[in-house]
Motif scaffolding. Structure first.
Motif, PDB file in Angstrom:
ATOM      1  N   GLN A 163      -2.927   1.731   3.527  1.00  0.00           N
ATOM      2  CA  GLN A 163      -1.808   2.040   4.414  1.00  0.00           C
ATOM      3  C   GLN A 163      -2.275   2.069   5.867  1.00  0.00           C
ATOM      4  OE1 GLN A 163      -0.616   5.768   2.280  1.00  0.00           O
ATOM      5  NE2 GLN A 163       1.472   4.996   2.592  1.00  0.00           N
ATOM      6  N   MET A 164      -3.419   2.687   6.085  1.00  0.00           N
ATOM      7  CA  MET A 164      -3.970   2.786   7.431  1.00  0.00           C
ATOM      8  C   MET A 164      -4.548   1.456   7.893  1.00  0.00           C
ATOM      9  SD  MET A 164      -3.409   5.909   8.420  1.00  0.00           S
ATOM     10  CE  MET A 164      -4.540   6.193   9.778  1.00  0.00           C
ATOM     11  N   TYR A 165      -5.383   0.859   7.055  1.00  0.00           N
ATOM     12  CA  TYR A 165      -6.110  -0.356   7.449  1.00  0.00           C
ATOM     13  C   TYR A 165      -5.172  -1.480   7.846  1.00  0.00           C
ATOM     14  CZ  TYR A 165      -8.882  -4.595   7.166  1.00  0.00           C
ATOM     15  OH  TYR A 165      -9.460  -5.811   7.445  1.00  0.00           O
TER      16      TYR A 165
ATOM     17  N   ALA B 199       0.834  -1.210   0.000  1.00  0.00           N
ATOM     18  CA  ALA B 199       0.000   0.000   0.000  1.00  0.00           C
ATOM     19  C   ALA B 199       0.866   1.257   0.000  1.00  0.00           C
ATOM     20  CB  ALA B 199      -0.929  -0.016   1.215  1.00  0.00           C
ATOM     21  N   ASP B 200       1.988   1.219   0.728  1.00  0.00           N
ATOM     22  CA  ASP B 200       2.928   2.350   0.725  1.00  0.00           C
ATOM     23  C   ASP B 200       3.447   2.604  -0.680  1.00  0.00           C
ATOM     24  OD1 ASP B 200       2.618   2.619   3.451  1.00  0.00           O
ATOM     25  OD2 ASP B 200       4.524   1.673   3.967  1.00  0.00           O
TER      26      ASP B 200
ATOM     27  N   TYR C 280      -9.731  17.034   8.674  1.00  0.00           N
ATOM     28  CA  TYR C 280     -10.412  15.940   9.396  1.00  0.00           C
ATOM     29  C   TYR C 280      -9.739  14.639   8.973  1.00  0.00           C
ATOM     30  CZ  TYR C 280     -12.618  14.049   5.216  1.00  0.00           C
ATOM     31  OH  TYR C 280     -12.823  13.454   3.990  1.00  0.00           O
ATOM     32  N   ASN C 281     -10.016  13.569   9.705  1.00  0.00           N
ATOM     33  CA  ASN C 281      -9.506  12.254   9.305  1.00  0.00           C
ATOM     34  C   ASN C 281     -10.518  11.194   9.740  1.00  0.00           C
ATOM     35  OD1 ASN C 281      -8.055   9.696   9.218  1.00  0.00           O
ATOM     36  ND2 ASN C 281      -6.181  10.899   9.003  1.00  0.00           N
ATOM     37  N   PRO C 282     -11.033  10.408   8.803  1.00  0.00           N
ATOM     38  CA  PRO C 282     -12.045   9.398   9.144  1.00  0.00           C
ATOM     39  C   PRO C 282     -11.507   8.289  10.043  1.00  0.00           C
ATOM     40  CG  PRO C 282     -11.299   9.107   6.881  1.00  0.00           C
ATOM     41  CD  PRO C 282     -10.722  10.392   7.358  1.00  0.00           C
ATOM     42  N   TYR C 283     -10.182   8.227  10.199  1.00  0.00           N
ATOM     43  CA  TYR C 283      -9.582   7.158  11.007  1.00  0.00           C
ATOM     44  C   TYR C 283      -9.175   7.618  12.415  1.00  0.00           C
ATOM     45  CZ  TYR C 283      -9.223   4.650   6.572  1.00  0.00           C
ATOM     46  OH  TYR C 283      -9.503   4.020   5.393  1.00  0.00           O
ATOM     47  N   THR C 284      -9.536   8.827  12.797  1.00  0.00           N
ATOM     48  CA  THR C 284      -9.084   9.359  14.089  1.00  0.00           C
ATOM     49  C   THR C 284      -9.479   8.454  15.252  1.00  0.00           C
ATOM     50  OG1 THR C 284      -9.020  11.670  13.381  1.00  0.00           O
ATOM     51  CG2 THR C 284      -9.324  11.268  15.729  1.00  0.00           C
TER      52      THR C 284
END
Length: 361
Positions: free
Chosen positions: A40-42, A31-32, A80-84
């Motif tokens: 990358q986050m998941y 993903a990177d 904003y960030n949906p993963y906060t």
């Protein structure tokens, strides 16, 4: 099908632990390379979950800084960030495991706690969770600071970042035992032990608190209700063997059996010695070593002891005959080393005090 999709397919069948960690690392590295932010986050977050629940938690500290960097960069750019929430939840895992690793200094922990506090305020979360982890870390270091944090924790309201109600009641039971209020702890734990209130690791973790509490009483010659303690041990044992949870208490089960049933202690040791060897969690290894020391203590009138172990055992003897003193020195070196390093980090004598109670020094 791209590479990440292929890895995801493999993950559906992968075993928990090293195999899944290897695949999850491959996924976030891919993903990177693709600059695929969501993946990358998941996959980093899934890597942290796997490390925390199914391994020794150390890998979390390797990937978390990058996860935090990715989160903050997106937040700064988009506002904003949906993963906060997901990142903050994993921040909790970083904090709660930090007490186990002497490699994390007091200065570093202060920085982590202050950063978590700042983020709670910035993102609109209650400070209840922050004070919960101040208490968790300092209960072995500075009881005055821990007590103050626990009282502040109670003052703040629950919110979506709070642990579930079963976990919070489990924390209360742990606190009551730490302050030697055994009868209150038993009473408060009733709803957990009857499973009227439970979660993924509770009441098994609660049984771990009670078992550790009663083990120390047994080691110092205090009276203990063995029938009740054995029930705690059985529930904890089932959680470890059948649900794959609460592995941090492997050593506590071994210590209890070493105190009460040497045959069960031997079987438990033979089943889990390899987990001790592969784990990098100092506290888990420390408690397992203590349990083995107590088992070997009962053999002090024997020069050798016969048991069948695999050839991977570090002190393996093809004959199956082991020098008791050599085994004792092996596990004693671990117990003393980890106790010394943890106490040095904590600037206290907590772990050496427990060591002295268990080995009778």
């Amino acid at each position: 099908m791209n590479k990440i999709e292929e890895i995801a397919r493999q993950l559906d069948y992968a075993k928990h632990g090293e195999e899944r960690l290897r695949l999850l690392k491959m996924a976030y590295e891919e993903a990177d390379a693709m600059h695929d932010y969501d993946n990358q986050m998941y996959y980093r977050m899934e890597f942290m979950r796997e490390s925390d629940f199914y391994f020794d938690a150390m890998e979390m500290y390797v990937v978390f800084p990058k996860l935090l960097q990715l989160h903050d960069s997106y937040l700064e750019e988009h506002g904003y960030n949906p993963y906060t929430f997901d990142v903050m939840w994993r921040y909790k895992w970083i904090l709660v495991n930090a007490e186990d690793f002497y490699q994390i200094s007091l200065k570093q922990m202060d920085h982590l706690l202050e950063d978590f506090r700042r983020r709670c305020l910035e993102y609109g979360y209650s400070l209840r969770t922050y004070y919960r982890y101040v208490y968790a870390f300092f209960q072995y270091i500075d009881w005055g600071k821990a007590e103050e944090a626990y009282q502040k924790y109670l003052m703040y309201d629950r919110d979506e970042l709070s642990d579930c109600k079963a976990c919070e009641l489990n924390l209360e039971v742990e606190y009551l035992l730490a302050t030697d209020r055994e009868e209150q702890a038993i009473k408060r734990a009733t709803v957990l032990m009857s499973r009227q209130l439970q979660c993924g690791e509770v009441p098994e973790a609660t049984c771990g608190h009670f078992l550790r509490f009663y083990n120390l009483k047994l080691c110092t010659g205090e009276a203990v209700d063995l029938e009740t303690t054995n029930r705690y041990c059985d529930l904890l044992r089932n959680g470890i063997t059948k649900k794959g949870i609460c592995a941090a208490y492997l050593g506590d089960v071994l210590l209890f059996y070493s105190l009460t049933n040497s045959a069960k202690a031997l079987n438990w040791f033979k089943k889990y010695w390899e987990v001790f060897e592969t784990s990098r969690n100092p506290v888990a290894k420390y408690h397992f070593a203590l349990g083995m020391l107590k088992f070997l203590e009962h053999l002090n009138d024997q020069k050798t002891y016969k048991m069948k172990l695999s050839s991977e055992f570090p002190l393996y003897q093809e004959s199956g005959e082991y020098q008791v003193q050599e085994l004792y020195q092996y596990y004693n070196s671990y117990a003393v080393d980890f106790a010394s390093k943890l106490d040095q980090r904590n600037q206290s004598s907590y772990y050496m005090d427990i060591y002295n109670k268990v080995v009778g020094k």
